[in-house]
Design a protein around this motif. Structure first.
Motif, PDB file in Angstrom:
ATOM      1  N   PHE A   1      56.574  10.924 -21.806  1.00  0.00           N
ATOM      2  CA  PHE A   1      55.243   9.466 -22.318  1.00  0.00           C
ATOM      3  C   PHE A   1      54.260   9.922 -22.934  1.00  0.00           C
ATOM      4  N   ALA A   2      53.893  11.685 -21.908  1.00  0.00           N
ATOM      5  CA  ALA A   2      52.292  12.138 -22.968  1.00  0.00           C
ATOM      6  C   ALA A   2      52.891  13.102 -24.025  1.00  0.00           C
ATOM      7  N   MET A   3      54.341  13.302 -24.363  1.00  0.00           N
ATOM      8  CA  MET A   3      54.921  14.009 -25.808  1.00  0.00           C
ATOM      9  C   MET A   3      53.724  13.509 -26.812  1.00  0.00           C
ATOM     10  N   ILE A   4      53.634  14.499 -27.825  1.00  0.00           N
ATOM     11  CA  ILE A   4      52.889  13.707 -28.764  1.00  0.00           C
ATOM     12  C   ILE A   4      53.616  13.062 -30.131  1.00  0.00           C
ATOM     13  N   ARG A   5      54.459  12.911 -29.738  1.00  0.00           N
ATOM     14  CA  ARG A   5      55.274  11.929 -30.968  1.00  0.00           C
ATOM     15  C   ARG A   5      55.097  10.289 -29.791  1.00  0.00           C
ATOM     16  N   ASN A   6      54.980  10.546 -28.831  1.00  0.00           N
ATOM     17  CA  ASN A   6      54.264   9.028 -28.512  1.00  0.00           C
ATOM     18  C   ASN A   6      52.494   9.072 -28.791  1.00  0.00           C
ATOM     19  N   LEU A   7      51.721  10.185 -28.323  1.00  0.00           N
ATOM     20  CA  LEU A   7      50.083   9.979 -28.663  1.00  0.00           C
ATOM     21  C   LEU A   7      49.657  10.304 -29.941  1.00  0.00           C
ATOM     22  N   GLU A   8      51.094  10.492 -30.710  1.00  0.00           N
ATOM     23  CA  GLU A   8      50.172   9.996 -32.887  1.00  0.00           C
ATOM     24  C   GLU A   8      49.479   9.278 -32.959  1.00  0.00           C
TER      25      GLU A   8
ATOM     26  N   ILE B   1      39.868  13.129 -21.583  1.00  0.00           N
ATOM     27  CA  ILE B   1      41.239  14.032 -21.642  1.00  0.00           C
ATOM     28  C   ILE B   1      42.622  13.596 -21.559  1.00  0.00           C
ATOM     29  N   ILE B   2      43.452  14.131 -21.917  1.00  0.00           N
ATOM     30  CA  ILE B   2      45.202  13.234 -21.802  1.00  0.00           C
ATOM     31  C   ILE B   2      45.618  14.356 -22.114  1.00  0.00           C
ATOM     32  N   HIS B   3      46.161  13.944 -20.797  1.00  0.00           N
ATOM     33  CA  HIS B   3      47.412  15.099 -20.487  1.00  0.00           C
ATOM     34  C   HIS B   3      48.521  15.137 -21.334  1.00  0.00           C
ATOM     35  N   GLY B   4      48.975  16.214 -22.189  1.00  0.00           N
ATOM     36  CA  GLY B   4      49.752  16.344 -23.593  1.00  0.00           C
ATOM     37  C   GLY B   4      50.864  17.074 -22.856  1.00  0.00           C
ATOM     38  N   GLY B   5      52.057  16.356 -22.854  1.00  0.00           N
ATOM     39  CA  GLY B   5      53.581  17.285 -23.084  1.00  0.00           C
ATOM     40  C   GLY B   5      54.275  16.382 -22.202  1.00  0.00           C
ATOM     41  N   SER B   6      55.101  17.021 -21.668  1.00  0.00           N
ATOM     42  CA  SER B   6      55.853  16.412 -20.219  1.00  0.00           C
ATOM     43  C   SER B   6      55.314  16.354 -18.872  1.00  0.00           C
TER      44      SER B   6
ATOM     45  N   ASP C   1      53.099   4.165 -21.093  1.00  0.00           N
ATOM     46  CA  ASP C   1      54.164   4.451 -21.807  1.00  0.00           C
ATOM     47  C   ASP C   1      53.142   4.244 -23.418  1.00  0.00           C
ATOM     48  N   PRO C   2      52.733   5.150 -24.003  1.00  0.00           N
ATOM     49  CA  PRO C   2      51.393   5.298 -25.426  1.00  0.00           C
ATOM     50  C   PRO C   2      52.410   4.963 -26.298  1.00  0.00           C
ATOM     51  N   GLY C   3      53.874   5.563 -26.430  1.00  0.00           N
ATOM     52  CA  GLY C   3      54.588   5.014 -27.431  1.00  0.00           C
ATOM     53  C   GLY C   3      55.091   3.408 -27.239  1.00  0.00           C
ATOM     54  N   SER C   4      54.718   2.237 -26.109  1.00  0.00           N
ATOM     55  CA  SER C   4      54.892   1.072 -26.645  1.00  0.00           C
ATOM     56  C   SER C   4      53.659  -0.021 -26.939  1.00  0.00           C
TER      57      SER C   4
ATOM     58  N   ALA D   1      47.616  21.165 -25.593  1.00  0.00           N
ATOM     59  CA  ALA D   1      48.171  21.052 -26.701  1.00  0.00           C
ATOM     60  C   ALA D   1      48.866  19.973 -26.877  1.00  0.00           C
ATOM     61  N   CYS D   2      49.079  18.785 -26.034  1.00  0.00           N
ATOM     62  CA  CYS D   2      50.430  18.683 -25.963  1.00  0.00           C
ATOM     63  C   CYS D   2      51.390  19.722 -25.666  1.00  0.00           C
ATOM     64  N   SER D   3      51.552  20.578 -25.283  1.00  0.00           N
ATOM     65  CA  SER D   3      52.251  21.875 -24.928  1.00  0.00           C
ATOM     66  C   SER D   3      53.068  21.482 -23.640  1.00  0.00           C
ATOM     67  N   TYR D   4      52.536  20.840 -22.822  1.00  0.00           N
ATOM     68  CA  TYR D   4      52.730  21.360 -21.626  1.00  0.00           C
ATOM     69  C   TYR D   4      54.348  21.051 -21.322  1.00  0.00           C
ATOM     70  N   GLY D   5      55.004  21.908 -20.573  1.00  0.00           N
ATOM     71  CA  GLY D   5      56.236  21.530 -20.169  1.00  0.00           C
ATOM     72  C   GLY D   5      57.132  21.995 -21.862  1.00  0.00           C
ATOM     73  N   GLN D   6      56.761  22.303 -22.518  1.00  0.00           N
ATOM     74  CA  GLN D   6      57.583  21.939 -24.196  1.00  0.00           C
ATOM     75  C   GLN D   6      58.139  23.965 -23.776  1.00  0.00           C
ATOM     76  N   THR D   7      59.082  24.287 -24.856  1.00  0.00           N
ATOM     77  CA  THR D   7      59.873  26.008 -25.371  1.00  0.00           C
ATOM     78  C   THR D   7      58.820  26.161 -26.822  1.00  0.00           C
TER      79      THR D   7
END
Length: 108
Positions: free
Chosen positions: A64-71, A48-53, A23-26, A87-93
């Protein structure tokens, strides 16, 4: 990491926080990823870091790889390129992506 580069010719490393449960947010997760980034600079490895859900996971780690954690990651630790996959958008609307585009611009 150095052995992988020297023995096997590894040239790039992919981190997938959602799959690995990091968890990059921890604080602990952030420290781990930043240690990997520092080592990538020493070894000359791109990252390469997976970005998104990962919606199919169906567990809390899927985000865990949501942009709010990666920032929160200090990407300047390495002098090697770091690619935020999808672009941190995988699985996002579309609406979710539009909501974080300014932050993505800051990270790039």
């Amino acid at each position: 990491m150095r052995a992988a580069v020297e023995e096997y010719g590894v040239r790039i490393l992919k981190l997938h926080p959602n799959i690995s449960g990091i968890d990059p947010g921890s604080g602990r997760g952030r420290d781990w990823i930043e240690a990997v980034l520092a080592a990538s600079g020493v070894c000359g490895l791109k990252v390469i870091i997976h970005g998104g859900s990962s919606p199919l996971l169906g567990c809390p780690e899927r985000n865990f790889a949501m942009i709010r954690n990666l920032e929160k990651i200090e990407f300047g630790i390495t002098d090697q390129p770091v690619i935020l996959a999808h672009a941190c958008s995988y699985g996002q609307t579309t609406a979710e992506v539009e909501g974080f585009l300014p932050l993505l611009g800051e990270l790039l």
